[in-house]
Design a protein around this motif. Structure first.
Motif, PDB file in Angstrom:
ATOM      1  N   THR A   1       0.933  -1.244   0.048  1.00 23.11           N
ATOM      2  CA  THR A   1      -0.105  -0.092   0.132  1.00 23.11           C
ATOM      3  C   THR A   1       1.014   1.093  -0.027  1.00 23.11           C
ATOM      4  O   THR A   1       1.915   1.242   0.838  1.00 23.11           O
ATOM      5  CB  THR A   1      -0.802  -0.130   1.316  1.00 23.11           C
ATOM      6  N   PRO A   2       0.528   2.401  -0.618  1.00 23.20           N
ATOM      7  CA  PRO A   2       1.362   3.474  -0.807  1.00 23.20           C
ATOM      8  C   PRO A   2       1.257   4.240   0.474  1.00 23.20           C
ATOM      9  O   PRO A   2       2.326   5.041   0.837  1.00 23.20           O
ATOM     10  CB  PRO A   2       0.567   4.376  -2.038  1.00 23.20           C
ATOM     11  N   GLU A   3       0.274   4.166   1.207  1.00 15.66           N
ATOM     12  CA  GLU A   3       0.034   4.720   2.544  1.00 15.66           C
ATOM     13  C   GLU A   3       1.204   4.466   3.683  1.00 15.66           C
ATOM     14  O   GLU A   3       1.653   5.386   4.233  1.00 15.66           O
ATOM     15  CB  GLU A   3      -1.192   4.441   3.252  1.00 15.66           C
ATOM     16  N   LEU A   4       1.659   2.980   3.447  1.00 19.05           N
ATOM     17  CA  LEU A   4       2.678   2.644   4.323  1.00 19.05           C
ATOM     18  C   LEU A   4       3.735   3.428   4.048  1.00 19.05           C
ATOM     19  O   LEU A   4       4.681   3.602   5.025  1.00 19.05           O
ATOM     20  CB  LEU A   4       2.681   1.087   4.582  1.00 19.05           C
ATOM     21  N   TRP A   5       4.086   3.271   2.824  1.00 16.29           N
ATOM     22  CA  TRP A   5       5.375   3.676   2.458  1.00 16.29           C
ATOM     23  C   TRP A   5       5.580   5.273   2.710  1.00 16.29           C
ATOM     24  O   TRP A   5       6.779   5.957   2.825  1.00 16.29           O
ATOM     25  CB  TRP A   5       5.771   3.380   0.723  1.00 16.29           C
ATOM     26  N   ALA A   6       4.405   6.033   2.432  1.00 15.05           N
ATOM     27  CA  ALA A   6       4.433   7.324   2.723  1.00 15.05           C
ATOM     28  C   ALA A   6       4.749   7.607   4.409  1.00 15.05           C
ATOM     29  O   ALA A   6       5.277   8.555   4.863  1.00 15.05           O
ATOM     30  CB  ALA A   6       2.893   8.057   2.561  1.00 15.05           C
ATOM     31  N   ALA A   7       4.025   6.648   5.254  1.00 16.16           N
ATOM     32  CA  ALA A   7       4.274   6.703   6.442  1.00 16.16           C
ATOM     33  C   ALA A   7       5.685   6.672   6.676  1.00 16.16           C
ATOM     34  O   ALA A   7       6.342   7.073   7.766  1.00 16.16           O
ATOM     35  CB  ALA A   7       3.426   5.996   7.246  1.00 16.16           C
ATOM     36  N   LEU A   8       6.381   5.486   6.222  1.00 20.14           N
ATOM     37  CA  LEU A   8       7.850   5.131   6.386  1.00 20.14           C
ATOM     38  C   LEU A   8       8.660   6.095   6.006  1.00 20.14           C
ATOM     39  O   LEU A   8       9.772   6.501   6.614  1.00 20.14           O
ATOM     40  CB  LEU A   8       8.143   3.846   5.562  1.00 20.14           C
ATOM     41  N   GLY A   9       8.245   6.956   4.913  1.00 19.96           N
ATOM     42  CA  GLY A   9       8.996   8.061   4.524  1.00 19.96           C
ATOM     43  C   GLY A   9       9.120   9.253   5.521  1.00 19.96           C
ATOM     44  O   GLY A   9      10.057   9.814   5.784  1.00 19.96           O
ATOM     45  N   ALA A  10       7.921   9.558   5.892  1.00 22.41           N
ATOM     46  CA  ALA A  10       7.730  10.564   7.128  1.00 22.41           C
ATOM     47  C   ALA A  10       8.741  10.206   8.111  1.00 22.41           C
ATOM     48  O   ALA A  10       9.250  11.255   8.874  1.00 22.41           O
ATOM     49  CB  ALA A  10       6.426  10.544   7.487  1.00 22.41           C
ATOM     50  N   THR A  11       8.581   8.803   8.619  1.00 25.95           N
ATOM     51  CA  THR A  11       9.387   8.672   9.841  1.00 25.95           C
ATOM     52  C   THR A  11      11.016   8.810   9.470  1.00 25.95           C
ATOM     53  O   THR A  11      11.692   9.340  10.340  1.00 25.95           O
ATOM     54  CB  THR A  11       9.173   7.152  10.384  1.00 25.95           C
ATOM     55  N   LEU A  12      11.487   8.317   8.342  1.00 20.84           N
ATOM     56  CA  LEU A  12      12.856   8.292   8.066  1.00 20.84           C
ATOM     57  C   LEU A  12      13.296   9.924   7.862  1.00 20.84           C
ATOM     58  O   LEU A  12      14.303  10.286   8.265  1.00 20.84           O
ATOM     59  CB  LEU A  12      12.975   7.587   7.018  1.00 20.84           C
ATOM     60  N   ARG A  13      12.371  10.673   7.334  1.00 23.01           N
ATOM     61  CA  ARG A  13      12.695  12.111   7.304  1.00 23.01           C
ATOM     62  C   ARG A  13      12.850  12.969   8.478  1.00 23.01           C
ATOM     63  O   ARG A  13      13.736  13.411   8.758  1.00 23.01           O
ATOM     64  CB  ARG A  13      11.697  12.743   6.313  1.00 23.01           C
ATOM     65  N   GLY A  14      11.860  12.483   9.247  1.00 19.91           N
ATOM     66  CA  GLY A  14      12.339  13.171  10.930  1.00 19.91           C
ATOM     67  C   GLY A  14      13.312  12.649  11.491  1.00 19.91           C
ATOM     68  O   GLY A  14      14.044  13.404  12.045  1.00 19.91           O
ATOM     69  N   TRP A  15      13.587  11.225  11.344  1.00 24.95           N
ATOM     70  CA  TRP A  15      14.826  10.690  11.972  1.00 24.95           C
ATOM     71  C   TRP A  15      16.204  11.246  11.382  1.00 24.95           C
ATOM     72  O   TRP A  15      17.048  11.935  11.965  1.00 24.95           O
ATOM     73  CB  TRP A  15      14.759   9.260  11.719  1.00 24.95           C
ATOM     74  N   ALA A  16      16.081  11.483   9.979  1.00 24.57           N
ATOM     75  CA  ALA A  16      17.452  11.871   9.363  1.00 24.57           C
ATOM     76  C   ALA A  16      17.611  13.361   9.604  1.00 24.57           C
ATOM     77  O   ALA A  16      18.762  13.626   9.954  1.00 24.57           O
ATOM     78  CB  ALA A  16      17.211  11.444   7.858  1.00 24.57           C
ATOM     79  N   LEU A  17      16.658  14.217   9.528  1.00 24.36           N
ATOM     80  CA  LEU A  17      16.607  15.632   9.735  1.00 24.36           C
ATOM     81  C   LEU A  17      17.083  16.017  11.138  1.00 24.36           C
ATOM     82  O   LEU A  17      17.921  16.647  11.373  1.00 24.36           O
ATOM     83  CB  LEU A  17      15.497  16.408   9.286  1.00 24.36           C
ATOM     84  N   GLY A  18      16.415  15.246  12.008  1.00 22.95           N
ATOM     85  CA  GLY A  18      16.708  15.534  13.588  1.00 22.95           C
ATOM     86  C   GLY A  18      18.181  15.001  13.842  1.00 22.95           C
ATOM     87  O   GLY A  18      18.820  15.813  14.716  1.00 22.95           O
ATOM     88  N   LEU A  19      18.620  14.018  13.569  1.00 19.44           N
ATOM     89  CA  LEU A  19      19.838  13.358  13.609  1.00 19.44           C
ATOM     90  C   LEU A  19      21.018  14.353  12.963  1.00 19.44           C
ATOM     91  O   LEU A  19      21.987  14.652  13.649  1.00 19.44           O
ATOM     92  CB  LEU A  19      20.034  11.971  12.903  1.00 19.44           C
ATOM     93  N   ALA A  20      20.846  14.672  11.914  1.00 24.34           N
ATOM     94  CA  ALA A  20      21.701  15.574  11.126  1.00 24.34           C
ATOM     95  C   ALA A  20      21.877  16.966  12.112  1.00 24.34           C
ATOM     96  O   ALA A  20      22.944  17.461  12.341  1.00 24.34           O
ATOM     97  CB  ALA A  20      21.213  16.047   9.860  1.00 24.34           C
ATOM     98  N   ILE A  21      20.807  17.670  12.498  1.00 19.61           N
ATOM     99  CA  ILE A  21      20.525  18.759  13.180  1.00 19.61           C
ATOM    100  C   ILE A  21      21.543  18.690  14.458  1.00 19.61           C
ATOM    101  O   ILE A  21      22.434  19.458  15.071  1.00 19.61           O
ATOM    102  CB  ILE A  21      19.077  19.306  13.439  1.00 19.61           C
ATOM    103  N   ALA A  22      21.084  17.551  15.213  1.00 22.45           N
ATOM    104  CA  ALA A  22      21.708  17.204  16.453  1.00 22.45           C
ATOM    105  C   ALA A  22      23.416  16.940  16.538  1.00 22.45           C
ATOM    106  O   ALA A  22      23.820  17.405  17.154  1.00 22.45           O
ATOM    107  CB  ALA A  22      21.062  15.949  17.265  1.00 22.45           C
TER     108      ALA A  22
END
Length: 267
Positions: free
Chosen positions: A60-81
């Motif tokens: 389902t595309p909804e799951l991949w969109a959710a996974l992308g949102a999680t990884l985006r928040g993780w990667a951006l937050g980790l890079a800033i920190a």
């Protein structure tokens, strides 16, 4: 280290085989417990049903969109920190007296659990990426900062005095002396922060409702879709394993020159 009598590649295959056997045993146990009636299937579906649900969700595309949102928040937050912690750690470590002045502040702020900031994140940003970033950055920052401070403190004082005696500039001392010494500590901090950041990203989504895997788990739980809950939890675990493996690979590449990594590769 490789097992006695086994070449390194064979030893690696043996370890992988043991891991697969352990995983297979766990799956059989999770399949048998509800099938035998030891636990109600309404609360613990068999492993085969969970995996089938996961396979269906992956289509389902909804799951991949959710996974992308999680990884985006993780990667951006980790890079800033990571960027903020490395900069702060180097400055605190090299400026005379600054570590002593900031030590009490660091020791006060560092133990505060990131989840304690959930009400603040909700008040400031609501169920959005900003809430995820606030929790992720706060949690990951301290993991990296402490390691950077340890790395800066590990610089040989004799080497430092020698570099200063030879007239090396502050930037040259940081680049050629401090950074190579602190880099193994920095990579350890990154590895720890990556795992913590992913945990907090999912936690923010689960508790606050920010878009991502955590929010999908909450929706599945609210709707009574128990197999989907377990399937999404399994997916979160698999992503966590992939994140850790990717950071470990990066660590080995960055520290290929370091004796500890070279000896690990030889083993």
């Amino acid at each position: 280290m490789s097992r006695p009598g086994f070449p390194p590649k064979a030893a690696a295959l043996v370890r992988a085989g043991h891991g697969l056997v352990g995983l297979g045993g766990l799956l059989l146990l999770l399949e048998a417990v509800p099938r035998l009636g030891l636990v109600d299937e309404r609360f613990l579906p068999p492993a085969s049903r969970v995996l089938a649900t996961l396979a269906a969700e992956l289509g389902t595309p909804e799951l991949w969109a959710a996974l992308g949102a999680t990884l985006r928040g993780w990667a951006l937050g980790l890079a800033i920190a990571f960027a903020a912690a490395v900069a702060a750690g180097v400055v605190i470590g090299i400026v005379p007296g600054l570590r002593a002045m900031t030590n009490s502040t660091v020791e006060f702020l560092r133990p505060i659990p990131s989840v304690a900031l959930v009400p603040l994140a909700t008040l400031l940003f609501g169920p959005s990426l900003g809430s995820t970033l606030l929790l992720v950055v706060y949690a990951a920052f301290w993991q990296v900062l402490i390691q950077v401070l340890y790395g800066v403190a590990a610089v040989d004082p004799v080497a430092h005095d020698t570099a200063r005696a030879y007239g090396l500039s502050a930037w040259s001392r940081v680049r050629h002396l401090l950074w190579p010494t602190a880099l193994p500590y920095v990579m350890t901090g990154l590895r720890l922060a990556a795992a913590v950041a992913f945990i907090l990203a999912v936690t923010a989504e689960l508790v606050i409702g920010s878009p991502g895997l955590g929010a999908e788990i909450q929706v599945a739980q609210s709707s009574g879709a128990v197999p989907a809950v377990y399937a999404l939890i399994v997916l979160a675990g698999l992503v966590g394993i992939a994140v850790n493996a990717a950071v470990r690979l990066l660590e080995r590449r960055v520290l290929a020159w370091h004796p500890s990594v070279r000896s690990e590769a030889a083993a």
